[in-house]
Design an enzyme around this catalytic site. Sequence first.
Site, PDB file in Angstrom:
ATOM      1  N   ALA A 297      29.448  38.448 -48.510  1.00 43.17           N
ATOM      2  CA  ALA A 297      29.745  37.014 -48.252  1.00 43.17           C
ATOM      3  C   ALA A 297      28.509  36.405 -48.329  1.00 43.17           C
ATOM      4  CB  ALA A 297      30.517  36.877 -46.690  1.00 43.17           C
TER       5      ALA A 297
ATOM      6  N   MET B 278      25.914  35.942 -46.081  1.00 46.85           N
ATOM      7  CA  MET B 278      24.735  36.805 -45.664  1.00 46.85           C
ATOM      8  C   MET B 278      24.502  37.819 -46.476  1.00 46.85           C
ATOM      9  SD  MET B 278      23.294  35.246 -43.099  1.00 46.85           S
ATOM     10  CE  MET B 278      22.408  36.655 -42.111  1.00 46.85           C
TER      11      MET B 278
ATOM     12  N   ASN C 121      31.614  45.195 -52.157  1.00 46.40           N
ATOM     13  CA  ASN C 121      32.357  44.442 -51.121  1.00 46.40           C
ATOM     14  C   ASN C 121      33.857  44.897 -51.412  1.00 46.40           C
ATOM     15  OD1 ASN C 121      32.055  41.708 -49.832  1.00 46.40           O
ATOM     16  ND2 ASN C 121      33.942  41.182 -50.877  1.00 46.40           N
ATOM     17  N   ARG C 122      34.694  44.504 -50.216  1.00 47.32           N
ATOM     18  CA  ARG C 122      35.937  44.883 -50.157  1.00 47.32           C
ATOM     19  C   ARG C 122      36.830  44.280 -51.213  1.00 47.32           C
ATOM     20  NH1 ARG C 122      39.495  43.276 -45.007  1.00 47.32           N
ATOM     21  NH2 ARG C 122      38.698  41.269 -45.735  1.00 47.32           N
TER      22      ARG C 122
ATOM     23  N   VAL D  96      29.369  42.812 -42.918  1.00 49.44           N
ATOM     24  CA  VAL D  96      30.696  41.799 -42.794  1.00 49.44           C
ATOM     25  C   VAL D  96      31.133  41.626 -41.239  1.00 49.44           C
ATOM     26  CG1 VAL D  96      31.651  44.046 -44.372  1.00 49.44           C
ATOM     27  CG2 VAL D  96      31.939  44.311 -41.996  1.00 49.44           C
TER      28      VAL D  96
ATOM     29  N   ALA E  63      31.717  40.639 -37.940  1.00 51.57           N
ATOM     30  CA  ALA E  63      31.596  41.609 -36.660  1.00 51.57           C
ATOM     31  C   ALA E  63      32.883  41.879 -36.043  1.00 51.57           C
ATOM     32  CB  ALA E  63      30.570  40.966 -35.753  1.00 51.57           C
TER      33      ALA E  63
ATOM     34  N   SER F 163      18.398  37.158 -38.088  1.00 51.65           N
ATOM     35  CA  SER F 163      18.493  35.862 -37.672  1.00 51.65           C
ATOM     36  C   SER F 163      17.899  34.765 -39.053  1.00 51.65           C
ATOM     37  CB  SER F 163      17.576  35.341 -36.609  1.00 51.65           C
ATOM     38  OG  SER F 163      17.799  34.134 -36.220  1.00 51.65           O
ATOM     39  N   GLY F 164      18.330  33.473 -39.043  1.00 53.14           N
ATOM     40  CA  GLY F 164      17.656  32.799 -40.211  1.00 53.14           C
ATOM     41  C   GLY F 164      19.021  32.184 -40.878  1.00 53.14           C
TER      42      GLY F 164
ATOM     43  N   LYS G   9      18.644  40.485 -30.569  1.00 50.41           N
ATOM     44  CA  LYS G   9      19.272  39.381 -31.358  1.00 50.41           C
ATOM     45  C   LYS G   9      20.126  38.371 -30.513  1.00 50.41           C
ATOM     46  CE  LYS G   9      20.689  36.835 -35.075  1.00 50.41           C
ATOM     47  NZ  LYS G   9      22.068  36.433 -34.950  1.00 50.41           N
TER      48      LYS G   9
ATOM     49  N   HIS H  20      17.895  36.009 -28.492  1.00 51.40           N
ATOM     50  CA  HIS H  20      17.544  35.011 -29.448  1.00 51.40           C
ATOM     51  C   HIS H  20      18.731  34.055 -29.487  1.00 51.40           C
ATOM     52  CE1 HIS H  20      17.940  33.317 -33.127  1.00 51.40           C
ATOM     53  NE2 HIS H  20      16.614  33.618 -33.227  1.00 51.40           N
TER      54      HIS H  20
ATOM     55  N   GLU I 170      18.514  30.131 -28.200  1.00 48.73           N
ATOM     56  CA  GLU I 170      18.808  29.222 -29.168  1.00 48.73           C
ATOM     57  C   GLU I 170      19.904  28.048 -28.729  1.00 48.73           C
ATOM     58  OE1 GLU I 170      19.982  30.888 -33.013  1.00 48.73           O
ATOM     59  OE2 GLU I 170      21.684  29.191 -33.069  1.00 48.73           O
TER      60      GLU I 170
HETATM   61  P1  NBP Z   1      31.686  36.769 -42.731  1.00 47.97           P
HETATM   62  O1  NBP Z   1      31.354  37.001 -41.416  1.00 47.97           O
HETATM   63  O2  NBP Z   1      32.399  35.611 -43.207  1.00 47.97           O
HETATM   64  O3  NBP Z   1      32.495  38.224 -43.187  1.00 47.97           O
HETATM   65  C1  NBP Z   1      33.012  38.228 -44.523  1.00 47.97           C
HETATM   66  C2  NBP Z   1      32.807  39.698 -44.954  1.00 47.97           C
HETATM   67  O4  NBP Z   1      33.188  40.423 -44.371  1.00 47.97           O
HETATM   68  C3  NBP Z   1      33.288  39.690 -46.539  1.00 47.97           C
HETATM   69  O5  NBP Z   1      32.456  40.562 -47.239  1.00 47.97           O
HETATM   70  C4  NBP Z   1      34.626  40.401 -46.148  1.00 47.97           C
HETATM   71  O6  NBP Z   1      35.235  41.165 -47.383  1.00 47.97           O
HETATM   72  C5  NBP Z   1      34.366  41.370 -45.116  1.00 47.97           C
HETATM   73  N1  NBP Z   1      35.032  42.101 -44.442  1.00 47.97           N
HETATM   74  C6  NBP Z   1      36.058  41.645 -43.356  1.00 47.97           C
HETATM   75 BR1  NBP Z   1      36.269  39.797 -42.676  1.00 47.97          BR
HETATM   76  N2  NBP Z   1      36.698  42.605 -42.892  1.00 47.97           N
HETATM   77  C7  NBP Z   1      36.633  43.690 -43.631  1.00 47.97           C
HETATM   78  C8  NBP Z   1      37.060  44.977 -43.655  1.00 47.97           C
HETATM   79  N3  NBP Z   1      37.983  45.321 -42.764  1.00 47.97           N
HETATM   80  N4  NBP Z   1      36.619  45.903 -44.540  1.00 47.97           N
HETATM   81  C9  NBP Z   1      35.760  45.475 -45.201  1.00 47.97           C
HETATM   82  N5  NBP Z   1      34.870  44.205 -45.548  1.00 47.97           N
HETATM   83  C10 NBP Z   1      35.535  43.430 -44.564  1.00 47.97           C
HETATM   84  O7  NBP Z   1      30.267  36.838 -43.466  1.00 47.97           O
HETATM   85  P2  NBP Z   1      28.955  36.332 -43.172  1.00 47.97           P
HETATM   86  O8  NBP Z   1      28.903  34.957 -42.694  1.00 47.97           O
HETATM   87  O9  NBP Z   1      28.167  36.568 -44.361  1.00 47.97           O
HETATM   88  O10 NBP Z   1      28.412  37.088 -42.012  1.00 47.97           O
HETATM   89  C11 NBP Z   1      28.135  38.681 -42.302  1.00 47.97           C
HETATM   90  C12 NBP Z   1      27.636  39.098 -40.836  1.00 47.97           C
HETATM   91  O11 NBP Z   1      26.407  38.823 -40.513  1.00 47.97           O
HETATM   92  C13 NBP Z   1      28.621  38.682 -39.738  1.00 47.97           C
HETATM   93  O12 NBP Z   1      28.362  39.911 -39.000  1.00 47.97           O
HETATM   94  C14 NBP Z   1      27.837  37.707 -38.827  1.00 47.97           C
HETATM   95  O13 NBP Z   1      28.045  37.585 -37.689  1.00 47.97           O
HETATM   96  C15 NBP Z   1      26.232  38.005 -39.263  1.00 47.97           C
HETATM   97  N6  NBP Z   1      25.294  36.866 -39.207  1.00 47.97           N
HETATM   98  C16 NBP Z   1      25.643  35.701 -39.979  1.00 47.97           C
HETATM   99  C17 NBP Z   1      24.799  34.396 -39.988  1.00 47.97           C
HETATM  100  C18 NBP Z   1      25.029  33.051 -40.300  1.00 47.97           C
HETATM  101  O14 NBP Z   1      24.282  32.289 -40.689  1.00 47.97           O
HETATM  102  N7  NBP Z   1      26.381  33.265 -41.102  1.00 47.97           N
HETATM  103  C19 NBP Z   1      23.445  35.012 -39.538  1.00 47.97           C
HETATM  104  C20 NBP Z   1      23.431  36.142 -38.885  1.00 47.97           C
HETATM  105  C21 NBP Z   1      24.107  36.936 -38.902  1.00 47.97           C
HETATM  106  P3  NBP Z   1      36.070  40.325 -48.076  1.00 47.97           P
HETATM  107  O15 NBP Z   1      35.189  39.560 -49.131  1.00 47.97           O
HETATM  108  O16 NBP Z   1      36.739  41.585 -48.969  1.00 47.97           O
HETATM  109  O17 NBP Z   1      36.973  39.447 -47.213  1.00 47.97           O
END
Ligand code: NBP
Length: 473
Positions: free
Chosen positions: A11, A13, A32-33, A74, A76, A128-129, A182, A185, A189
């Site tokens: 996705a 990130m 990716n799934r 993926v 959390a 982060s970021g 984190k 952090h 924020e």
């Molecule tokens: P999301 O948090 O929206 O998660 C989507 C991803 O998780 C997709 O690749 C989806 O696959 C996969 N997924 C899920 Br939902 N359930 C799954 C399962 N049971 N098995 C395998 N894959 C699964 O994505 P994101 O916004 O890119 O964030 C990813 C991580 O990074 C999260 O933990 C988030 O908290 C963390 N994070 C995000 C940010 C931010 O700014 N967004 C910043 C820092 C950290 P699919 O495509 O098959 O549905």
Amino acid sequence: DLADIGVTGLATMGRNLARNLARHGYAVAVHNRTTARTQQLIKEFGGEGTFVPAEELSAFVASLKRPRRAIIMVKAGPGTDAVIDQLADLMEPGDMIVDGGNAHFQDTRRREAALRERGIHFVGTGISGGEEGALLGPSIMPGGSTESWEALGPILQDISAKVDGVPCAVHVGPDGAGHFVKMVHNGIEYSDMQLIAESYDLLRQALGATPAELAEVFREWNRGELDSYLIEITAEVLEQVDAATGKPFVDIVVDQAEQKGTGRWTVQSALDLGVPVTGIAEAVFARALSGHPEQRAAAASLEGPELSGVGERELVEDVRQALYASKIVAYAQGFDQIAAASKEYGWDVDLGAMATIWRGGCIIRAKFLDRIRSAYDADPHLPTLLADPAFAAALNTAQEAWRRVVTTAVRIGVPTPGFSSALAYYDGLRRDRLPAALVQGLRDYFGAHTYHRVDREGAFHTDWSGDRAERPA
Ligand code: NBP
């Protein structure tokens, strides 16, 4: 050819992290799934570097060099456990699974312990970021074993943000240390944003200033000691005008702040550790208050003082000082929490290094963090950041303005829980005698909880219901 490292979960990130790795010359296995996301990545950005796409997780694992390095990005929660289980079944002792999602540090501790039994390194890593950071250089906070850091560190430092040539990635400590840091952090924020919001609100109400005028104030502040990403984007958000109505953008946004939970986690953990993170807690609760429209409507007719046009221009500088002082308090509390957890879990976290890696890539990046690093360089065992000579001097300079700001806010009825609680913390910490003595006396009265005396060793109890004489407990 085998890939240097892999990313599963593509996705926002994960995709950007994979591109960041590829742009730095690493061959990156991607999975990716839902396969469509993998195909989309190759189609749009395949030219940016070497990607090794895989439809099945088994093929993904098979495409990695040994010892294998796989990053999970993926959502959390249970999804992360599912992916960890599948990956671990395909891996061998010595391989590394990195969880770059926002996991709770206790989940990370549990997962690390379970995988360690199987000889697999589990590296809970705070990243982060946001979207842009993942692509251009985030701040990276890995936990896990020293061996895993040796194998992953150079790659993570390569793709991280750099400030003055220093990478914003260090090994935080074992097991859940990275995700803990984190989390704090993110809590900080919350606090930074709350203090900014209070500054804006108070100046707008007290001076009758427009959002556009206040954008200029924040822009000016960003040239001084408050220089930071969040102050910079505050100016941009405040000067934004809504195209549909011509109104300031900030006036067309519903005034209910949402949260995903890392601020709440920070406060929950602080309660367990007994660390008063009042700045973060007030920020979390202020968002919660905003999210109760039914209570707000029911309370709307309660009386308060007249609001507008009561402040003087000097209030702008006073608020700047209150913001800076309150920010010092909030960071001092957050660093206290990291120190307490480090002790509790045996992590041996280098506090100065945390300030260093937050200088770039992440949301709380700020000039201010250099000062925190200097404070810990000068004294790694500083009992509180408030006692660092440079911060103490800043607080001494700011405290009068800070009191005027809180007084003004109370007088005109603008809520400033961040400013007020930070000032109360400051006054509490600097007091030679606290009314905790009375609290302890009350505890002894109703519950025989005993007390210590200022002049003698040992615990004592007064026979409150009898002759009121004191006896050693
Ligand atoms: P999301 O948090 O929206 O998660 C989507 C991803 O998780 C997709 O690749 C989806 O696959 C996969 N997924 C899920 Br939902 N359930 C799954 C399962 N049971 N098995 C395998 N894959 C699964 O994505 P994101 O916004 O890119 O964030 C990813 C991580 O990074 C999260 O933990 C988030 O908290 C963390 N994070 C995000 C940010 C931010 O700014 N967004 C910043 C820092 C950290 P699919 O495509 O098959 O549905």
